[in-house]
Design an enzyme around this catalytic site. Structure first.
Site, PDB file in Angstrom:
ATOM      1  N   HIS A  87      -9.179  -3.595  -2.352  1.00 24.39           N
ATOM      2  CA  HIS A  87      -8.192  -2.872  -1.538  1.00 24.39           C
ATOM      3  C   HIS A  87      -8.549  -1.386  -1.490  1.00 24.39           C
ATOM      4  O   HIS A  87      -8.561  -0.777  -0.416  1.00 24.39           O
ATOM      5  CB  HIS A  87      -6.804  -3.088  -2.159  1.00 24.39           C
ATOM      6  N   GLU A  88      -8.858  -0.797  -2.650  1.00 16.83           N
ATOM      7  CA  GLU A  88      -9.169   0.643  -2.694  1.00 16.83           C
ATOM      8  C   GLU A  88     -10.509   0.960  -2.022  1.00 16.83           C
ATOM      9  O   GLU A  88     -10.625   1.952  -1.301  1.00 16.83           O
ATOM     10  CB  GLU A  88      -9.150   1.161  -4.138  1.00 16.83           C
ATOM     11  N   HIS A 147     -10.240   1.249   1.620  1.00 16.56           N
ATOM     12  CA  HIS A 147      -9.768   2.566   2.084  1.00 16.56           C
ATOM     13  C   HIS A 147     -10.941   3.520   2.336  1.00 16.56           C
ATOM     14  O   HIS A 147     -10.878   4.360   3.228  1.00 16.56           O
ATOM     15  CB  HIS A 147      -8.816   3.204   1.065  1.00 16.56           C
ATOM     16  N   CYS A 163       0.850  -1.185   0.000  1.00 16.49           N
ATOM     17  CA  CYS A 163       0.000   0.000   0.000  1.00 16.49           C
ATOM     18  C   CYS A 163       0.885   1.234   0.000  1.00 16.49           C
ATOM     19  O   CYS A 163       1.896   1.268   0.717  1.00 16.49           O
ATOM     20  CB  CYS A 163      -0.885  -0.036   1.245  1.00 16.49           C
TER      21      CYS A 163
END
Length: 184
Positions: free
Chosen positions: A153-154, A157, A110
Site C-alpha cells: 500500500h505504501e 503511494h 488510507c
C-alpha cells in the site's frame, strides 16, 4: 510533528505522481521527513496522543501523503503473532513477490482518503522489500500477511497508485483466486 492537517487528500495531484528517488546518503532534511513519518504512525496508534492531536490511526505513511514527492515510507504494525514491524525506509523497492495473492477481509483504508471504499484489494501474499534505513544501512525484509499488504500500500503511494485502483469495479468483493484472507 505531522498532524492530519499535513496529510493531503485524494484529488491532490502529488498523490498521482511517481515520487523521486532520495539521493543517498540522505540529507538532514530528508532524514527529518522520514523520522516524522514514523513518528506520526507511532503517535496515531497511541490513544492519548491521537486524541489530543486529532490523529487518525494508521499503520503506514508515505512521503507523498504529506506532499513530498520522494520515495520514503514508514510502517509500524504488529502481525498476527504480535511481532512488531517498525520501519522507516528510503527508496523501498519490491524485489520479489509470490504469485499467490492475499487481501484484507475488511478492505483497506488510507489516511489520504476520507471515505469508506468497499471492496477487496488484491495484493501479493509474500514480498521481499529492499530499502535503506535512517542509519544508511541497506536492508532486505521478507514479508507476508498484514505487513506485506501494508508495505505494498505504501510503495503504491510512491508510484502514484491509490489502494482503490486495485479494486475490481465490476465486482468489488471478487476474491482473488486461491487468495489468502487476512483478518484485521
Amino acid at each position: 510533528m505531522i498532524t492530519m492537517d499535513n496529510i493531503i487528500r485524494e484529488g491532490h495531484p502529488t498523490l498521482r505522481k511517481v515520487a523521486k528517488e532520495v539521493p543517498l546518503p540522505a540529507s538532514v532534511e530528508d532524514r527529518k521527513t522520514l523520522e516524522n513519518l514514523l513518528e506520526y504512525v507511532k503517535n496515531s496508534q497511541d490513544p492519548e496522543i491521537a486524541e489530543k492531536y486529532g490523529l487518525r490511526p494508521g499503520i503506514g505513511l508515505a512521503a507523498p501523503q504529506i506532499n513530498i514527492s520522494k520515495r520514503m515510507i514508514a510502517v509500524h504494525l504488529r502481525d498476527e503473532n504480535d511481532e512488531l514491524y517498525s520501519y522507516a525506509l528510503f527508496n523501498p523497492k519490491i524485489i520479489s513477490h509470490s504469485v499467490k495473492k492475499s487481501y484484507l477481509t475488511s478492505g483497506e483504508g488510507c489516511l489520504s482518503v476520507d471515505r469508506i471504499v468497499p471492496g477487496y484489494v488484491p495484493r501479493y501474499a509474500k514480498i521481499t522489500v529492499k530499502g535503506t534505513t535512517l542509519d544508511g544501512e541497506e536492508i532486505t525484509v521478507k514479508l507476508k500477511g498484514l505487513p506485506a499488504i501494508c508495505f505494498q500500500h505504501e510503495i503504491d503511494h510512491l508510484n502514484g497508485v491509490m489502494f482503490y485502483d486495485h479494486i475490481n469495479e465490476e465486482n468489488p468483493f471478487d476474491e482473488p483466486e486461491n487468495g489468502v484472507k487476512i483478518e484485521r
